[in-house]
Design a protein around this motif. Structure first.
Motif, PDB file in Angstrom:
ATOM      1  N   VAL A 153       0.897  -1.496   0.141  1.00 39.39           N
ATOM      2  CA  VAL A 153       0.144   0.335  -0.206  1.00 39.39           C
ATOM      3  C   VAL A 153       0.962   1.352   0.038  1.00 39.39           C
ATOM      4  O   VAL A 153       1.801   1.481   1.055  1.00 39.39           O
ATOM      5  CB  VAL A 153      -1.107   0.103   1.307  1.00 39.39           C
ATOM      6  N   PRO A 154       0.799   2.375  -0.700  1.00 38.80           N
ATOM      7  CA  PRO A 154       1.573   3.389  -0.789  1.00 38.80           C
ATOM      8  C   PRO A 154       1.774   3.796  -0.232  1.00 38.80           C
ATOM      9  O   PRO A 154       0.286   4.318  -0.079  1.00 38.80           O
ATOM     10  CB  PRO A 154       1.351   3.447  -2.583  1.00 38.80           C
ATOM     11  N   HIS A 155       2.144   5.223   0.263  1.00 37.35           N
ATOM     12  CA  HIS A 155       1.687   6.529   1.509  1.00 37.35           C
ATOM     13  C   HIS A 155       1.609   7.374   0.104  1.00 37.35           C
ATOM     14  O   HIS A 155       1.726   7.563  -0.576  1.00 37.35           O
ATOM     15  CB  HIS A 155       3.341   7.197   1.769  1.00 37.35           C
ATOM     16  N   TRP A 156       0.097   7.930   0.771  1.00 35.23           N
ATOM     17  CA  TRP A 156      -0.512   9.002  -0.424  1.00 35.23           C
ATOM     18  C   TRP A 156       0.031  10.272  -0.260  1.00 35.23           C
ATOM     19  O   TRP A 156       1.125  10.566   0.604  1.00 35.23           O
ATOM     20  CB  TRP A 156      -2.066   9.310   1.119  1.00 35.23           C
ATOM     21  N   ARG A 157      -0.235  10.854  -1.686  1.00 33.42           N
ATOM     22  CA  ARG A 157       0.612  11.523  -2.130  1.00 33.42           C
ATOM     23  C   ARG A 157      -0.209  12.689  -2.318  1.00 33.42           C
ATOM     24  O   ARG A 157      -0.935  12.149  -2.924  1.00 33.42           O
ATOM     25  CB  ARG A 157       2.036  11.600  -2.496  1.00 33.42           C
ATOM     26  N   GLU A 158      -0.237  14.259  -2.824  1.00 35.28           N
ATOM     27  CA  GLU A 158      -1.056  15.060  -3.343  1.00 35.28           C
ATOM     28  C   GLU A 158      -0.377  14.335  -4.721  1.00 35.28           C
ATOM     29  O   GLU A 158       0.343  13.672  -5.627  1.00 35.28           O
ATOM     30  CB  GLU A 158      -0.017  16.669  -3.193  1.00 35.28           C
ATOM     31  N   GLY A 159      -1.831  14.173  -5.343  1.00 36.75           N
ATOM     32  CA  GLY A 159      -2.331  14.116  -6.754  1.00 36.75           C
ATOM     33  C   GLY A 159      -2.302  12.781  -7.205  1.00 36.75           C
ATOM     34  O   GLY A 159      -2.891  12.016  -7.127  1.00 36.75           O
TER      35      GLY A 159
END
Length: 187
Positions: free
Chosen positions: A96-102
């Motif tokens: 699960v990737p860490h949330w980032r803008e976009g």
């Protein structure tokens, strides 16, 4: 007639034991689901550390101009005093990737994307027992606990927030306040 009364109490005793066994099975299923979620998280940490160590060894080798054989010791993990034998076969790891803008939910594995979209469409924070059935899972303890593990991972990676213990909500509202599903329908 003496046997009739004892048969009734025997049946009642068996019924009580059946209920106790059912409760114990439910508790074990919940513990199993919790351990499975924890195991998945620890496997992810282990995998990241292994990849990081290998990458650092490669970079150091390239920067120093050393032969790859000279940096082999950097690529080999330090052996434990007694080798640990894994009883579980690892087929693949879900990351699960860490949330980032976009970022959109498209970067998430299917099960995690479904959870985020259900929560995004909800009028307020939700509990795991409300989310599991809405993602197509049966509302049994093991599936609810598995969902809870995924929810906790989504919180750790910045996709969700846990505003109160056990209540999950989106960490980042969709642009324009639209739901995750309506964004997906516009594609």
């Amino acid at each position: 007639m003496k046997y009739g009364a004892s048969m009734v109490s025997l049946i009642e005793e068996l019924g009580a034991r059946e209920v106790a066994a059912f409760v114990w099975v439910e508790e074990l299923e919940a513990k199993s689901a919790e351990l499975t979620a924890r195991l998945e998280g620890e496997r992810e940490v282990w995998s990241r550390l292994r990849v990081m160590r290998e990458t650092v060894a490669q970079v150091l080798s390239e920067l120093s101009g050393q032969d790859v054989a000279q940096t082999a010791s950097l690529r080999e993990p330090v052996a434990a005093e007694e080798p640990v034998k894994a009883e579980v076969r690892v087929v693949g790891a879900v990351t699960v990737p860490h949330w980032r803008e976009g970022f959109t939910t498209d970067v998430l594995p299917d099960a995690y994307r479904d959870i985020v979209e259900v929560i995004a469409d909800a009028p307020g924070p939700m509990h795991a027992k409300q989310i599991a059935p809405r993602t197509g899972l049966p509302a049994v303890t093991a599936k609810i606990e598995g969902t809870r593990g995924k929810l906790k991972r989504l919180v750790e990676h910045g996709w969700l927030i846990e505003d109160q213990p056990g209540r999950f909500a989106p960490a980042h509202p969709a642009p324009g306040g639209e739901s995750a599903n309506s964004r997906n329908d516009n594609r």
